[in-house]
Design an enzyme around this catalytic site. Structure first.
Site, short mmCIF file in Angstrom:
data_model
loop_
_atom_site.label_atom_id
_atom_site.label_comp_id
_atom_site.label_asym_id
_atom_site.label_seq_id
_atom_site.Cartn_x
_atom_site.Cartn_y
_atom_site.Cartn_z
N HIS A 103 -111.18 -42.19 -55.22
CA HIS A 103 -111.04 -42.53 -56.64
C HIS A 103 -111.49 -41.39 -57.57
O HIS A 103 -111.53 -41.56 -58.78
CB HIS A 103 -111.79 -43.82 -57.02
N ASP A 113 -100.78 -48.27 -52.43
CA ASP A 113 -101.03 -48.02 -53.84
C ASP A 113 -102.28 -47.15 -54.01
O ASP A 113 -103.13 -47.09 -53.13
CB ASP A 113 -101.19 -49.33 -54.63
N GLU A 146 -103.66 -53.26 -53.36
CA GLU A 146 -105.04 -53.45 -52.91
C GLU A 146 -105.99 -53.09 -54.03
O GLU A 146 -106.99 -53.74 -54.25
CB GLU A 146 -105.31 -52.57 -51.68
N ASP A 205 -107.98 -42.42 -49.67
CA ASP A 205 -107.88 -43.87 -49.93
C ASP A 205 -106.46 -44.20 -50.37
O ASP A 205 -106.19 -44.24 -51.54
CB ASP A 205 -108.90 -44.25 -51.00
ZN LIG Z 1 -108.41 -48.33 -50.29
#
Ligand SMILES: [Zn+2]
Length: 378
Positions: free
Chosen positions: A350, A69, A134, A100
């Protein structure tokens, strides 16, 4: 450049797998692992999906832990590309999840394929364990249920490599052996609303908060220890006020989070905060949420294999830093598993234009493969 690796990473990055939805990434992973002889289980509960794919029947169990995810892209117009149409530009693979952590997932898959081609009968078992929530909320499910099922089946993970983006300035300059705990709170300070011109008739919750914030800011929660930096307190949101300039509001809400070392506990932190509130005669309501307790791997075997493997490939040794956010390693570590986190540079995770250097990915593949080789020889 390794086109197999970039193509595999791209095929994951193209899937818009916002937490808690895997949205088909596991199909890509399963179809990659199946021809290598892996057996795959899909385990779903609440809103989380899990893939547990394993190979081998003897020896200790090595686990690669990750997630498919991703967090939302943020405003797409700020990106140089469509965040879900990954591209390589100037040696960087750009796309939501590149660092990530779909890049690391693809990297591990290729590493394990190359390793098994050269070592078809390793001395240990291997599993790839991925989940789809996660980054998402606790209510949607975490991997703790799968861990419990594993334990109920008598399974034990000996070594766990978490592919989260641990690196700081250059690839593999940092690994993590643990993470701090995380405790959140929502504090409501009750005051008394009234006209600003009559200070004797009001109790201003914003003024009360001012004093309180000062005290909380100066509080030493602990001094940390050899594994963790000292516990830190941060306020993330404050809201109060009616919008009018001549009204003192009746209450204030403050959200905060504490990242805590293993020198503090949920109980000790709660107690300290309640003491401060009571000592200052504050009228309050408080709600707590424990997100994670600290974990640390103190055994050294797996850590040493990883450090050696990094040194074998890139010629330097990583530093150990147990900072950063929480990770799914926290669910595995209580089993007694040796957990080490090693992944790409975390600079852009992010963020808008999240990216990973393609040469780093290739080197990371070589390091992951070297870990598998060194484990086989020790
Ligand atoms: Zn991560």
């Amino acid at each position: 450049m390794n086109n197999n690796l970039i193509d595999l990473a791209k095929s994951l990055l193209e899937i818009k797998s916002l937490s808690p939805n895997d949205n088909g990434c596991f199909d890509v992973v399963e179809s990659y692992l199946e021809p290598l002889g892996f057996e795959t289980k899909r385990i779903n509960y609440l809103n989380i999906e899990n893939l547990y794919s394993s190979i081998g029947s003897k020896g200790p169990l090595f686990c690669f832990l990750g997630h498919t995810d991703v967090v939302p892209s943020g405003p797409e117009e700020l990106w140089d590309i469509d965040p879900f149409k990954p591209e390589v530009i100037d040696d960087y693979l750009i796309g939501r999840g590149a660092a990530d952590m779909k890049g690391a997932v693809a990297t591990f898959l290729l590493a394990v394929k190359e390793f098994l081609n050269e070592n078809p009968n390793p001395s240990y078992r291997i599993c790839v364990f991925l989940n789809s929530n996660e980054e998402g909320e606790r209510e949607n499910g975490k991997i703790d249920r799968v861990i419990k099922d594993l334990q109920d089946d008598g399974e034990f993970i000996d070594y766990c490599l978490v592919g989260e983006a641990s690196s700081s300035a250059k690839l593999a300059d940092t690994i993590r052996l643990g993470r701090r705990g995380s405790l959140s709170g929502i504090l409501k300070i009750n005051g008394k609303q009234g006209h600003v011109a009559y200070p004797e008739k009001v109790k201003n919750p914003i003024h009360i908060a001012g004093t309180l914030i000062d005290i909380l800011k100066q509080t030493e929660w602990d001094k940390g220890n050899e594994f963790f930096q000292p516990t830190s307190f941060q306020i993330s949101n404050i809201s109060s006020g009616t919008g009018a300039t001549n009204v003192v509001p009746g209450d204030l809400e403050m959200k905060f989070n504490i990242r805590f070392s293993s020198e503090s506990s949920e109980e000790s932190l709660k107690e300290k905060i309640l003491q401060i509130l009571d000592r200052n005669n504050i009228d309050y309501d408080i709600e707590w949420a424990l997100n994670a307790i600290p974990f640390i791997t103190k055994k050294t075997f797996f850590k040493d294999v990883i450090i050696k493997s990094i040194n074998d490939v890139v010629g330097y040794k990583p530093q150990i830093n147990n900072g950063g956010g929480t990770s799914d390693g926290r669910w595995i570590a209580p089993m007694g598993t040796e957990v080490v986190e090693l992944g790409p540079i975390n600079e852009t995770i992010h963020q808008i234009n999240e990216k990973v250097n393609i040469h780093d990915l290739d080197n990371l593949k070589n390091i992951y493969k070297k870990i598998l080789i060194n484990l086989n020889q020790s």
